[in-house]
Design a protein around this motif. Structure first.
Motif, PDB file in Angstrom:
ATOM      1  N   TRP A  28      55.478  36.789  34.110  1.00  0.00           N
ATOM      2  CA  TRP A  28      56.669  36.145  34.648  1.00  0.00           C
ATOM      3  C   TRP A  28      56.632  34.670  34.263  1.00  0.00           C
ATOM      4  CZ3 TRP A  28      57.808  37.877  40.402  1.00  0.00           C
ATOM      5  CH2 TRP A  28      58.123  39.236  40.421  1.00  0.00           C
ATOM      6  N   HIS A  29      57.810  34.122  33.977  1.00  0.00           N
ATOM      7  CA  HIS A  29      57.939  32.702  33.622  1.00  0.00           C
ATOM      8  C   HIS A  29      59.010  32.089  34.518  1.00  0.00           C
ATOM      9  CE1 HIS A  29      55.408  33.418  30.094  1.00  0.00           C
ATOM     10  NE2 HIS A  29      56.124  34.503  29.881  1.00  0.00           N
ATOM     11  N   LEU A  30      58.624  31.854  35.752  1.00  0.00           N
ATOM     12  CA  LEU A  30      59.592  31.394  36.745  1.00  0.00           C
ATOM     13  C   LEU A  30      60.138  30.012  36.433  1.00  0.00           C
ATOM     14  CD1 LEU A  30      57.160  33.120  38.423  1.00  0.00           C
ATOM     15  CD2 LEU A  30      58.926  32.901  40.152  1.00  0.00           C
ATOM     16  N   GLU A  31      59.364  29.210  35.690  1.00  0.00           N
ATOM     17  CA  GLU A  31      59.807  27.848  35.379  1.00  0.00           C
ATOM     18  C   GLU A  31      61.037  27.839  34.483  1.00  0.00           C
ATOM     19  OE1 GLU A  31      55.437  28.322  35.796  1.00  0.00           O
ATOM     20  OE2 GLU A  31      56.944  29.188  34.460  1.00  0.00           O
ATOM     21  N   THR A  32      61.149  28.838  33.602  1.00  0.00           N
ATOM     22  CA  THR A  32      62.198  28.821  32.579  1.00  0.00           C
ATOM     23  C   THR A  32      63.151  30.009  32.648  1.00  0.00           C
ATOM     24  OG1 THR A  32      60.710  29.949  31.022  1.00  0.00           O
ATOM     25  CG2 THR A  32      60.745  27.530  30.980  1.00  0.00           C
ATOM     26  N   GLN A  33      62.790  31.061  33.386  1.00  0.00           N
ATOM     27  CA  GLN A  33      63.581  32.283  33.382  1.00  0.00           C
ATOM     28  C   GLN A  33      64.197  32.552  34.754  1.00  0.00           C
ATOM     29  OE1 GLN A  33      64.234  33.976  30.606  1.00  0.00           O
ATOM     30  NE2 GLN A  33      62.992  32.487  29.475  1.00  0.00           N
ATOM     31  N   PRO A  34      65.502  32.324  34.916  1.00  0.00           N
ATOM     32  CA  PRO A  34      66.147  32.638  36.202  1.00  0.00           C
ATOM     33  C   PRO A  34      65.962  34.100  36.613  1.00  0.00           C
ATOM     34  CG  PRO A  34      67.598  31.307  34.828  1.00  0.00           C
ATOM     35  CD  PRO A  34      66.447  31.694  33.967  1.00  0.00           C
ATOM     36  N   ALA A  35      65.893  35.003  35.634  1.00  0.00           N
ATOM     37  CA  ALA A  35      65.714  36.421  35.961  1.00  0.00           C
ATOM     38  C   ALA A  35      64.371  36.657  36.655  1.00  0.00           C
ATOM     39  CB  ALA A  35      65.821  37.271  34.704  1.00  0.00           C
ATOM     40  N   ASP A  36      63.350  35.906  36.259  1.00  0.00           N
ATOM     41  CA  ASP A  36      62.048  36.064  36.903  1.00  0.00           C
ATOM     42  C   ASP A  36      62.052  35.473  38.313  1.00  0.00           C
ATOM     43  OD1 ASP A  36      61.044  37.373  34.713  1.00  0.00           O
ATOM     44  OD2 ASP A  36      60.087  35.601  33.841  1.00  0.00           O
ATOM     45  N   ARG A  37      62.802  34.402  38.513  1.00  0.00           N
ATOM     46  CA  ARG A  37      62.925  33.871  39.866  1.00  0.00           C
ATOM     47  C   ARG A  37      63.636  34.885  40.756  1.00  0.00           C
ATOM     48  NH1 ARG A  37      63.738  29.090  36.775  1.00  0.00           N
ATOM     49  NH2 ARG A  37      66.012  29.150  36.914  1.00  0.00           N
ATOM     50  N   ASP A  38      64.616  35.576  40.205  1.00  0.00           N
ATOM     51  CA  ASP A  38      65.285  36.641  40.957  1.00  0.00           C
ATOM     52  C   ASP A  38      64.320  37.786  41.256  1.00  0.00           C
ATOM     53  OD1 ASP A  38      67.669  35.252  40.938  1.00  0.00           O
ATOM     54  OD2 ASP A  38      68.485  36.317  39.192  1.00  0.00           O
ATOM     55  N   ARG A  39      63.427  38.069  40.308  1.00  0.00           N
ATOM     56  CA  ARG A  39      62.443  39.130  40.532  1.00  0.00           C
ATOM     57  C   ARG A  39      61.549  38.814  41.720  1.00  0.00           C
ATOM     58  NH1 ARG A  39      59.977  40.624  34.548  1.00  0.00           N
ATOM     59  NH2 ARG A  39      61.885  41.480  33.625  1.00  0.00           N
ATOM     60  N   LEU A  40      61.127  37.548  41.832  1.00  0.00           N
ATOM     61  CA  LEU A  40      60.287  37.159  42.963  1.00  0.00           C
ATOM     62  C   LEU A  40      61.029  37.358  44.276  1.00  0.00           C
ATOM     63  CD1 LEU A  40      57.707  35.927  44.156  1.00  0.00           C
ATOM     64  CD2 LEU A  40      58.727  33.665  43.772  1.00  0.00           C
ATOM     65  N   ARG A  41      62.277  36.932  44.327  1.00  0.00           N
ATOM     66  CA  ARG A  41      63.048  37.100  45.553  1.00  0.00           C
ATOM     67  C   ARG A  41      63.297  38.574  45.847  1.00  0.00           C
ATOM     68  NH1 ARG A  41      67.963  33.062  46.228  1.00  0.00           N
ATOM     69  NH2 ARG A  41      67.577  33.755  48.383  1.00  0.00           N
ATOM     70  N   ASP A  42      63.563  39.354  44.809  1.00  0.00           N
ATOM     71  CA  ASP A  42      63.765  40.792  45.005  1.00  0.00           C
ATOM     72  C   ASP A  42      62.494  41.470  45.491  1.00  0.00           C
ATOM     73  OD1 ASP A  42      66.418  40.651  44.253  1.00  0.00           O
ATOM     74  OD2 ASP A  42      66.050  41.259  42.176  1.00  0.00           O
ATOM     75  N   PHE A  43      61.346  41.014  44.980  1.00  0.00           N
ATOM     76  CA  PHE A  43      60.072  41.574  45.430  1.00  0.00           C
ATOM     77  C   PHE A  43      59.952  41.459  46.943  1.00  0.00           C
ATOM     78  CE2 PHE A  43      55.725  40.561  46.783  1.00  0.00           C
ATOM     79  CZ  PHE A  43      55.050  41.708  46.413  1.00  0.00           C
ATOM     80  N   TRP A  44      60.249  40.278  47.476  1.00  0.00           N
ATOM     81  CA  TRP A  44      60.109  40.076  48.916  1.00  0.00           C
ATOM     82  C   TRP A  44      61.240  40.730  49.702  1.00  0.00           C
ATOM     83  CZ3 TRP A  44      55.884  39.584  51.162  1.00  0.00           C
ATOM     84  CH2 TRP A  44      54.823  38.912  50.570  1.00  0.00           C
ATOM     85  N   ARG A  45      62.411  40.815  49.143  1.00  0.00           N
ATOM     86  CA  ARG A  45      63.494  41.522  49.826  1.00  0.00           C
ATOM     87  C   ARG A  45      63.181  43.007  49.974  1.00  0.00           C
ATOM     88  NH1 ARG A  45      67.789  38.371  46.084  1.00  0.00           N
ATOM     89  NH2 ARG A  45      68.250  36.592  47.451  1.00  0.00           N
ATOM     90  N   ASP A  46      62.417  43.551  49.003  1.00  0.00           N
ATOM     91  CA  ASP A  46      62.010  44.954  49.086  1.00  0.00           C
ATOM     92  C   ASP A  46      60.782  45.141  49.971  1.00  0.00           C
ATOM     93  OD1 ASP A  46      64.053  45.796  47.395  1.00  0.00           O
ATOM     94  OD2 ASP A  46      62.818  45.634  45.591  1.00  0.00           O
ATOM     95  N   LEU A  47      59.800  44.220  49.835  1.00  0.00           N
ATOM     96  CA  LEU A  47      58.534  44.432  50.530  1.00  0.00           C
ATOM     97  C   LEU A  47      58.574  43.995  51.988  1.00  0.00           C
ATOM     98  CD1 LEU A  47      55.662  45.450  50.305  1.00  0.00           C
ATOM     99  CD2 LEU A  47      54.953  43.148  49.595  1.00  0.00           C
ATOM    100  N   ALA A  48      59.283  42.935  52.310  1.00  0.00           N
ATOM    101  CA  ALA A  48      59.293  42.438  53.688  1.00  0.00           C
ATOM    102  C   ALA A  48      59.719  43.514  54.688  1.00  0.00           C
ATOM    103  CB  ALA A  48      60.177  41.200  53.801  1.00  0.00           C
ATOM    104  N   PRO A  49      60.774  44.295  54.423  1.00  0.00           N
ATOM    105  CA  PRO A  49      61.107  45.363  55.376  1.00  0.00           C
ATOM    106  C   PRO A  49      60.003  46.410  55.504  1.00  0.00           C
ATOM    107  CG  PRO A  49      62.979  44.886  53.955  1.00  0.00           C
ATOM    108  CD  PRO A  49      61.809  44.160  53.376  1.00  0.00           C
ATOM    109  N   ALA A  50      59.271  46.668  54.429  1.00  0.00           N
ATOM    110  CA  ALA A  50      58.173  47.634  54.500  1.00  0.00           C
ATOM    111  C   ALA A  50      57.021  47.099  55.349  1.00  0.00           C
ATOM    112  CB  ALA A  50      57.683  47.975  53.096  1.00  0.00           C
ATOM    113  N   LEU A  51      56.851  45.771  55.390  1.00  0.00           N
ATOM    114  CA  LEU A  51      55.800  45.166  56.199  1.00  0.00           C
ATOM    115  C   LEU A  51      56.186  45.033  57.664  1.00  0.00           C
ATOM    116  CD1 LEU A  51      54.712  42.202  53.858  1.00  0.00           C
ATOM    117  CD2 LEU A  51      53.621  44.445  54.073  1.00  0.00           C
ATOM    118  N   GLN A  52      57.457  45.159  57.955  1.00  0.00           N
ATOM    119  CA  GLN A  52      57.961  44.896  59.305  1.00  0.00           C
ATOM    120  C   GLN A  52      57.284  45.734  60.389  1.00  0.00           C
ATOM    121  OE1 GLN A  52      62.205  45.506  59.884  1.00  0.00           O
ATOM    122  NE2 GLN A  52      62.333  43.555  60.959  1.00  0.00           N
TER     123      GLN A  52
END
Length: 377
Positions: free
Chosen positions: A113-137
């Protein structure tokens, strides 16, 4: 009919309980002695569900608790837990760890991942937590600690990382309002990155940094290819006697390696120099009234044992002097306990390293081995 006095008493009790809950929710979980498990959900031997589920036995996890570790930092490649079924395996693993009385820090370690230069990778990080946070609830909030990201880079751009970290923290908080969350600075999560970070208003957070200094010693200068690692492994610690230190450099026939070894010797690495680095972090924490965590530290198993164990003791003592919790990197990594992957039913733990970390080294009796630990049902 309820008397006014009793009604007032109930309201006061409810108000008191609400205040206690609010204060408790703002206090981060205490993490003292941790261990990174690096190869379970990151570079796994096999991504088959059965192999992932059985990577570590309950007995191996119990031995970590008995040795004195109170939390596990679980390194996770988002690609390994991309599907709901994969996340279910992860949640099962977290529950098993927690049943041994261990807190679990859930730490994403993405690859490529290249979060510094790739908006798609920044979206991936946010999507990761949007998916995982409910599973951790459903998990115990006092034993489940999300970490936004492992070692963000963002070279010379602390503001860029801080903005993304803030967004992800808000994403996590929408689903997990009570959990302690681990935050960090850019520059690979270094102390310099921490010092450049403006803390969040959120009080239920810990701020992490990683420590591998000096890299010439701990990683045998892994950042430079082609060096004589065998000679680098002879370096002493502490390097208080420059003449004796430089004598080790004379044993290599490689000029570049010898120059680097003499450079290390000239820096006079000792307890005071390491403590000075921790004092910078501690000063920052005192200024902002926040708590710190050394989320990773380690030294190569190829380093000579005398220097390696002395470095571990010095780092442990320095962190303890400043009240900073820590997590060894790692359980199944050559920078730490170097347990093989997969670990096997009950791998032995390096007694000398455990002693250097101030942990338990006594051999478990058969009766203790079979006794269950108090944990989650």
């Amino acid at each position: 009919m309820t008397s006014p006095r009793r009604t007032i008493g109930r309201w006061l009790l409810l108000l008191l309980l609400a205040q206690v809950h609010a204060v408790r929710a703002q206090q981060p979980v205490s993490l003292s002695h941790g261990i990174n498990i690096t190869g379970w959900f990151r570079f796994p031997v096999s991504r088959q569900p059965a192999a992932l589920a059985g990577y570590m036995t309950d007995q191996a996890l119990a031995d970590l608790r008995r040795a004195g570790f109170d939390f596990v930092r679980l390194a996770i490649d988002p690609a390994v837990v991309a599907s709901p079924a994969d996340r279910a395996v992860l949640i099962q693993a977290i529950r098993r760890i927690q049943r041994q009385g261990l807190v679990v820090v859930v730490s994403p370690h993405p690859q490529d991942w290249h979060l510094e230069t790739q908006p798609a990778d920044r979206d991936r990080l946010r999507d990761f937590w949007r998916d995982l946070a409910p599973a951790l609830q459903p998990l115990d909030p006092d034993r489940t600690v999300p970490e936004v990201l492992n070692e963000p880079v963002f070279p010379n751009d602390p503001a860029g990382w801080a903005a993304l970290q803030h967004q992800v923290l808000l994403d996590i908080r929408q689903v997990l309002p009570r959990q302690t969350v681990v935050l960090t600075g850019q520059d690979w999560g270094s102390i310099n990155g921490l010092l450049a970070l403006t803390p969040e208003a959120d009080q239920a957070v810990l701020y992490s940094f990683h420590f591998y200094d000096p890299a010439e010693l701990t990683s045998l200068a892994a950042y430079r290819p082609g060096l004589d690692r065998t000679s680098l492994a002879r370096l002493p610690f502490p390097a208080t006697d420059r003449t004796a230190c430089e004598a080790t450099a004379s044993l290599t026939s490689d000029a570049a390696t010898g120059d680097l070894m003499r450079y290390y010797c000239a820096l006079h690495w000792d307890a005071a120099r390491i403590d000075a680095a921790f004092e910078q972090a501690a000063d920052w924490a005192r200024q902002h009234q926040v708590r710190l965590l050394a989320g990773e530290f380690g030294a190569s198993i190829q380093l000579n044992p005398s220097a390696r164990l002395a470095w571990f003791r010095t780092v442990r003592d320095g962190l303890a002097a400043h009240g900073i919790g820590w997590a060894l990197w790692g359980y199944d990594d050559v920078m730490g306990l170097a347990v093989s992957r997969p670990p096997g039913p009950r791998p032995s733990l390096d007694r000398d390293l455990l002693a250097a970390l101030g942990l338990q080294t006594t051999t478990l009796s058969a009766s203790v081995r079979s006794a269950p630990l108090q944990g989650l049902p």
